[in-house]
Scaffold this motif. Structure first.
Motif, short mmCIF file in Angstrom:
data_model
loop_
_atom_site.label_atom_id
_atom_site.label_comp_id
_atom_site.label_asym_id
_atom_site.label_seq_id
_atom_site.Cartn_x
_atom_site.Cartn_y
_atom_site.Cartn_z
N LEU A 1 34.03 123.24 -3.42
CA LEU A 1 33.02 122.79 -4.36
C LEU A 1 33.17 121.30 -4.64
CD1 LEU A 1 32.58 125.24 -7.37
CD2 LEU A 1 30.83 124.25 -5.89
N ALA A 2 34.41 120.87 -4.83
CA ALA A 2 34.68 119.45 -5.08
C ALA A 2 34.20 118.62 -3.89
CB ALA A 2 36.17 119.23 -5.32
N ALA A 3 34.48 119.11 -2.70
CA ALA A 3 34.08 118.39 -1.49
C ALA A 3 32.57 118.29 -1.38
CB ALA A 3 34.68 119.08 -0.26
N SER A 4 31.87 119.28 -1.94
CA SER A 4 30.40 119.26 -1.86
C SER A 4 29.80 118.31 -2.88
CB SER A 4 29.85 120.67 -2.07
OG SER A 4 29.89 121.00 -3.45
N GLY A 5 30.65 117.69 -3.72
CA GLY A 5 30.15 116.68 -4.64
C GLY A 5 29.84 117.19 -6.03
N MET A 6 30.26 118.41 -6.36
CA MET A 6 30.04 118.95 -7.70
C MET A 6 30.89 118.20 -8.73
SD MET A 6 28.68 121.24 -9.76
CE MET A 6 28.02 122.63 -8.84
N THR A 7 30.30 117.86 -9.86
CA THR A 7 31.06 117.27 -10.95
C THR A 7 31.84 118.38 -11.65
OG1 THR A 7 29.20 115.77 -11.26
CG2 THR A 7 30.87 115.83 -13.01
N MET A 8 33.15 118.17 -11.85
CA MET A 8 33.94 119.27 -12.41
C MET A 8 34.95 118.76 -13.43
SD MET A 8 34.51 121.73 -9.17
CE MET A 8 35.81 120.89 -8.36
N VAL A 9 35.17 119.58 -14.47
CA VAL A 9 36.26 119.35 -15.40
C VAL A 9 37.10 120.61 -15.39
CG1 VAL A 9 36.93 118.78 -17.76
CG2 VAL A 9 34.75 117.95 -16.85
N MET A 10 38.40 120.46 -15.11
CA MET A 10 39.22 121.66 -15.04
C MET A 10 40.49 121.53 -15.86
SD MET A 10 40.11 121.05 -11.05
CE MET A 10 40.59 122.70 -10.92
#
Lengths: 227, 222, 251
Positions: C194-203
């Motif tokens: 998901l990160a590689a696909s460019g999704m903005t994430m907070v974990m």
């Protein structure tokens, strides 16, 4: 002492018995449907943010659960009469039973609602579902599935308790039995036969609820596990 | 014949209420005894005993209490057995309450955690010793809240003794109403008295249940 | 502690400014500030009780803040008049305990929100469910019920359920903490993709190695404050003794 039982005189009256049994079933179905809906609303109402609504639901539930059905039936019967309403005994019986089972249903459904984990609601909120949508899809149906056995037992108990409406001359099964025994002087045989009919009715209802459960809860149908 | 509600009427209702309490106690004791036997029979090692006691429970739980009342009061005399209203009501309630308490208590016994049964077996206790010393004391605690809750049902169900002419609270109300004909007022008073008897029991049952639930959660790892 | 994020966009997707939050007498957030640029991955680490989960939950308004400012995808989260459902359509959240709906199949879990909230036609929602499930490697579990899946599969299904709402930003709240170690990997792999696909994430995470691998920025929280903040490299060279100790114990 010679003990002679004669069921023939009682069984001869099978058309009346059948009619009485059907009326009993009718009372049970009406009270289950309407009372079930009222109970669901009262259960949700108990959790209302409005203190007045929640208090009102609580008073209803506690008043009904802590007084006998017989007295409730008399109160509805004479209460309506004193207000000038004239209803048939059947209508009064159906009304009293509905009010009664609504309160019990409410407590059972409330236990089901309390068993829904907080995380389920948060997940639904996180998916942007509205309050009504959350109640419908995520809370109410699984809550009912959890308490379905208790709920159906309550409805069967209600059917049996409807015998009390014979006291205001609703022409259901027990009232029919009372006529037959005073006609035939065969009280023992009459009430044995009627007890067996009630037993059959309760088995029929249980089977019906089992089938309904399969339709309402596809997960249980496929996996057979409790929620 | 008509007059207004006076002190004598209220005393009569009070007397009826006492009989409601008395009949409830009879039903609790009689039904408790039957129920205890039923509960033990339901978990008996003998299949025949289990089936028979199970059939008893199914039979009674599938029949209205009112019909059981009629059966004992009106059904027995033609067979040569005369019964007083008190005897008919007491016997009917005993039979009825026994079936329900039997099921409640069977459930309580069975919900004593499995390891407790196994531990008791491991200590080489006899079946009777296991029951008396290990299982029943624990089952007793589990059973208390639902049993208190069921006592509310018992009190309410004694009102059906009125149909065989036993003068408890509901019947006392009917008798007074026959002379005064103020049904709504009188049944409202009767309802309030029943509520005063039942509501404390309901609350006590709820409180016991909550305390039990709290006790259980403290046993769980944090 | 300055660094340039990978995707230096104009307006950050998530902004927290001086956020304060107490539970009764307990101060949980004591002036927390950070922001996340579009396409970035922010990892929040810290001991339990440091306020990291609360900070995350504030972003989706599962907790209301006492003071400060939170902006997410153009929504003023601290505004009492916030359109909560609009915010939550833009933000996806995945919980530690999966919280799949046990009475619904995986497909129904996924299609519920798109059909109920967005009014998507059934057939489209079904196709969407197939797509997102394939994305998390569960294409064959459409008709299964949650209890038939392993913990790792349930968590992946929960991620798919959030993805089906096509959020702008995804929040992950210790999503592998309830999993056995051998099931953690399959979930982390999905998040990585998901990160590689460019999704903005907070974990919020306990997985230091994982945070090091995919986070563009790491926020170390301690006693309700952002104690240290910087690129993932700070985990290898902590500036404060608290972070050094935290990284050292591996917790």
């Amino acid at each position: 002492m010679t003990l002679q039982l004669d069921f023939g005189a009682v069984l001869e009256r099978w058309p009346s018995l059948l009619e009485g049994a059907l009326l009993t079933l009718q009372l049970a179905v009406i009270a289950t449907l309407v009372g079930g809906a009222i109970g669901g609303l009262a259960a949700v109402g108990r959790r209302s943010r409005s203190a007045a609504v929640s208090r009102l639901c609580e008073v209803y539930v506690e008043a009904i659960r802590n007084t006998p059905l017989l007295v409730q039936i008399f109160l509805v019967y004479f209460g309506l009469a004193s207000l000038g309403f004239r209803f048939s005994a059947f209508a009064v019986a159906a009304l009293a039973l509905t009010i009664n089972v609504g309160a019990y249903t409410s407590e059972i459904v409330r236990a089901g609602l309390d068993a829904i984990p907080r995380g389920q609601i948060e997940a639904a909120e996180g998916l942007a579902l509205s309050r009504a949508q959350i109640y419908r899809h995520v809370v109410l149906l699984p809550a009912i599935e959890r308490v379905y056995p208790a709920l159906t037992s309550q409805f069967v108990l209600l059917m049996l308790a409807s015998s009390v409406t014979s006291q205001i001359s609703a022409e259901e099964l027990t009232a029919v039995a009372n006529y037959i025994q005073s006609d035939t002087y065969r009280a023992f045989e009459t009430y044995i036969v009627v007890a067996v009919i009630y037993l059959v009715l309760s088995l029929v209802m249980r089977a019906g609820f089992w089938g309904l459960g399969l339709v309402l809860f596809p997960r249980r149908r496929r996996l057979g596990t409790p929620l | 014949m008509s007059g207004s509600l006076n002190l004598n009427h209220l005393l009569f209702l009070g007397q009826g209420a006492l009989w409601t309490v008395g009949l409830s106690l009879i039903a609790l004791l009689g039904g408790g005894l039957v129920g205890f036997l039923v509960a033990l029979c339901r978990i008996s090692p003998s299949r025949a005993v289990r089936v028979l006691s199970g059939a008893y429970v199914q039979l009674i739980q599938g029949t209205p209490l009112l019909v059981i009342m009629f059966l004992t009061y009106f059904g027995l005399p033609p067979l040569g057995i005369t019964v007083s209203p008190l005897a008919a009501a007491g016997a009917s309630l005993t039979i009825y309450v026994g079936a329900y308490l039997g099921e409640i208590w069977r459930g309580s016994i069975e919900s004593v955690p499995r390891p407790q049964w196994e531990a008791a077996e491991g200590l080489a206790l006899s079946r009777t010793q296991r029951m008396a010393k290990v299982i029943l004391p624990q089952a007793f605690r589990i059973a208390t809240p639902p049993t208190v809750g069921f006592m509310v049902q018992i009190v309410k169900n004694t009102s059906l003794a009125s149909v065989v002419g036993f003068v408890e609270l509901a019947r006392a109300g009917q008798i007074i109403n026959n002379s005064l004909f103020e049904p709504f007022l009188i049944y409202a008073i009767v309802a309030i008295v029943y509520f005063a008897l039942c509501f404390p029991l309901s609350r006590l049952s709820q409180r016991l249940e909550r305390r039990g639930a709290r006790g259980r959660t403290t046993l769980m790892p944090a | 502690m300055q660094h340039t994020p990978r995707h230096a966009a104009a307006e950050p997707v998530v902004v927290l400014r001086d956020v304060h939050k107490s539970f009764g007498p307990l101060k949980v957030l004591d002036g927390v500030s950070f922001e996340v640029a579009r396409g970035d991955v922010l990892a929040i680490i810290g001991r339990s009780g440091s306020g990291k989960s609360t900070a995350l939950r504030c972003i989706d308004r599962f907790e209301r803040i006492d003071r400060g400012e939170i902006r997410v995808c153009g929504h003023r989260v601290d505004d009492p008049g916030l359109d909560l459902r609009a915010l939550r359509q833009d933000v996806g959240i995945v919980f530690q305990s999966y919280n799949l709906f046990p009475h619904l199949t995986i497909e129904e879990n996924i299609t519920l929100a798109p059909t109920a909230v967005k009014g998507m036609p059934r057939a489209d929602a079904r196709a969407l469910a197939e797509t997102v499930l394939a994305q998390v490697g569960l294409a064959d579990k459409l008709r299964a019920y949650p209890e038939q899946l392993s913990g790792g599969q349930q968590q992946r299904a929960a991620i798919a359920r959030s993805l089906a709402m096509q959020p702008e930003v995804m929040l992950f709240d210790e999503v592998t903490s309830a999993l056995d170690p051998e099931l953690t990997g399959e979930v982390l792999k999905v998040i990585e993709a998901l990160a590689a696909s460019g999704m903005t994430m907070v974990m919020v995470t306990h997985e230091m190695g994982f945070a090091k691998g995919i986070a563009d920025e790491v926020v170390f929280m301690h006693r309700g404050r952002v104690h240290e903040r910087g690129p993932a490299a700070i985990l290898a060279a902590p500036a404060t003794p608290e972070l050094a100790q935290f990284v050292g114990t591996g917790l």
